[in-house]
Write an enzyme that holds these catalytic residues in place. Sequence first.
Site, mmCIF file in Angstrom:
data_model
loop_
_atom_site.group_PDB
_atom_site.id
_atom_site.type_symbol
_atom_site.label_atom_id
_atom_site.label_comp_id
_atom_site.label_asym_id
_atom_site.label_seq_id
_atom_site.Cartn_x
_atom_site.Cartn_y
_atom_site.Cartn_z
ATOM 1 N N ARG A 146 -5.314 -6.909 8.304
ATOM 2 C CA ARG A 146 -6.117 -6.457 9.281
ATOM 3 C C ARG A 146 -6.971 -7.910 9.792
ATOM 4 O O ARG A 146 -6.715 -9.003 9.299
ATOM 5 C CB ARG A 146 -7.336 -5.622 8.912
ATOM 6 C CG ARG A 146 -6.693 -4.292 7.973
ATOM 7 C CD ARG A 146 -8.154 -3.473 7.582
ATOM 8 N NE ARG A 146 -7.567 -2.202 6.993
ATOM 9 C CZ ARG A 146 -7.135 -1.930 5.525
ATOM 10 N NH1 ARG A 146 -7.466 -3.163 4.761
ATOM 11 N NH2 ARG A 146 -6.887 -0.856 5.260
ATOM 12 N N LYS A 170 -10.940 -3.601 2.640
ATOM 13 C CA LYS A 170 -12.095 -2.616 2.768
ATOM 14 C C LYS A 170 -12.779 -2.155 1.372
ATOM 15 O O LYS A 170 -12.047 -2.179 0.319
ATOM 16 C CB LYS A 170 -11.549 -1.224 3.428
ATOM 17 C CG LYS A 170 -11.402 -1.510 4.936
ATOM 18 C CD LYS A 170 -11.009 0.031 5.511
ATOM 19 C CE LYS A 170 -10.760 -0.089 6.970
ATOM 20 N NZ LYS A 170 -10.507 1.055 7.536
ATOM 21 N N HIS A 240 -3.888 -5.403 15.843
ATOM 22 C CA HIS A 240 -3.531 -3.991 15.149
ATOM 23 C C HIS A 240 -2.214 -3.746 15.547
ATOM 24 O O HIS A 240 -1.475 -3.070 14.688
ATOM 25 C CB HIS A 240 -4.700 -2.922 15.612
ATOM 26 C CG HIS A 240 -4.469 -1.732 14.866
ATOM 27 N ND1 HIS A 240 -4.730 -1.366 13.502
ATOM 28 C CD2 HIS A 240 -3.696 -0.513 15.201
ATOM 29 C CE1 HIS A 240 -4.347 -0.240 13.100
ATOM 30 N NE2 HIS A 240 -3.779 0.457 14.131
ATOM 31 N N ARG A 243 0.038 -5.296 13.239
ATOM 32 C CA ARG A 243 -0.032 -4.789 11.940
ATOM 33 C C ARG A 243 0.758 -3.399 12.015
ATOM 34 O O ARG A 243 1.426 -3.389 11.024
ATOM 35 C CB ARG A 243 -1.475 -4.328 11.398
ATOM 36 C CG ARG A 243 -1.875 -3.494 10.341
ATOM 37 C CD ARG A 243 -3.289 -3.424 10.027
ATOM 38 N NE ARG A 243 -3.632 -2.529 9.217
ATOM 39 C CZ ARG A 243 -3.675 -2.540 7.858
ATOM 40 N NH1 ARG A 243 -3.227 -3.606 7.124
ATOM 41 N NH2 ARG A 243 -4.193 -1.405 7.185
ATOM 42 N N HIS A 266 -3.938 0.663 2.212
ATOM 43 C CA HIS A 266 -4.517 2.001 2.493
ATOM 44 C C HIS A 266 -4.892 2.684 1.094
ATOM 45 O O HIS A 266 -4.207 2.529 0.333
ATOM 46 C CB HIS A 266 -3.334 2.704 3.216
ATOM 47 C CG HIS A 266 -3.196 2.546 4.575
ATOM 48 N ND1 HIS A 266 -2.062 2.751 5.264
ATOM 49 C CD2 HIS A 266 -4.180 2.021 5.516
ATOM 50 C CE1 HIS A 266 -2.276 2.426 6.557
ATOM 51 N NE2 HIS A 266 -3.372 1.888 6.770
ATOM 52 N N TYR A 275 2.970 5.764 10.585
ATOM 53 C CA TYR A 275 3.901 5.065 10.928
ATOM 54 C C TYR A 275 5.179 5.515 11.101
ATOM 55 O O TYR A 275 6.324 5.103 11.521
ATOM 56 C CB TYR A 275 3.692 3.770 10.153
ATOM 57 C CG TYR A 275 2.628 3.029 10.126
ATOM 58 C CD1 TYR A 275 2.312 2.268 11.245
ATOM 59 C CD2 TYR A 275 1.802 3.001 9.311
ATOM 60 C CE1 TYR A 275 1.102 1.421 11.364
ATOM 61 C CE2 TYR A 275 0.437 2.315 9.245
ATOM 62 C CZ TYR A 275 0.071 1.544 10.453
ATOM 63 O OH TYR A 275 -1.079 1.012 10.438
#
Length: 296
Positions: A146, A170, A240, A243, A266, A275
Amino acid sequence: MSLKSFSDYLLLEKTYSKHTVLAYTRDINNFQNFLNEHHNSENVAKVGYSEIRQWIITLVDRKISNRTINRKVSSLNTYYKFLLKTEDIDINPLKKHKALKVGKKIQLPFSEQELKLVLEGAISIHDFESARNHLIIELFYATGIRRIELVNLKLSDIDTGNNQIKVIGKRNKERYIPLIDSITKSLKCYLNYRSKLDTIEDKEVLFLTKKGFIIYEKLVYRIINKYFSVASTKAKCSPHVLRHSFATHLLNQGADLNAIKELLGHTSLAATQVYTHNSIAELKKVHAKAHPRNQR
């Protein structure tokens, strides 16, 4: 209630990033401003669903997208859940709220040809900035990290001995991503130019501005947009999308979806499955071209 305790809760207990916490508080402040303007009050804790519904209608009238409105309401809902937890309210006014309908948003990745055009032709490496920009683009495409993760990379996160980088994702979750040989080569080139900067203020950080400070997100976006807006016809040229290209191209080459999930950081497979839309589109092309019953 002050938003300070809510912000601390998100930062310390939920371990959200500062960027995420800022977005949450901005949305709640937006609702407070609405209450002040239309109801002469800023007390978010003492409103019912009718006031929130009026706010939503106002946002719709302003032509704000349903996706953005849902995000704003979600921020408010998180705040109400916090107030329930701290016993400052007894009922969450958003308990029965249903999100506005949004269409499925399929992000088109850059093609392999577009990536090749940028990485092999668009950037002439001759100084610090060109070496940095090339490495940034290559690292995005080779690792799928990211934008904020790239900004926060430290020199100590790079392990050239094992050809991998440590990424803080995250909620401060660590993951390790392997590096391909071309990245190692580009990294050495960039670090050579980096070492020759007149001053380096943020010494532990990998990516710097030419003045020696940590790079910032808007600059990263401008770098990606600068090169890909020339090489690509895509409406959106952003980090993004790079990515997204990383994940889609891996999937098209037969990579396991669970492996891609781990590389992207994720928490659930559902987030990665977006995706597969592009991969299915690619399969349709192959199917249409190769199937005997489709020959003309």
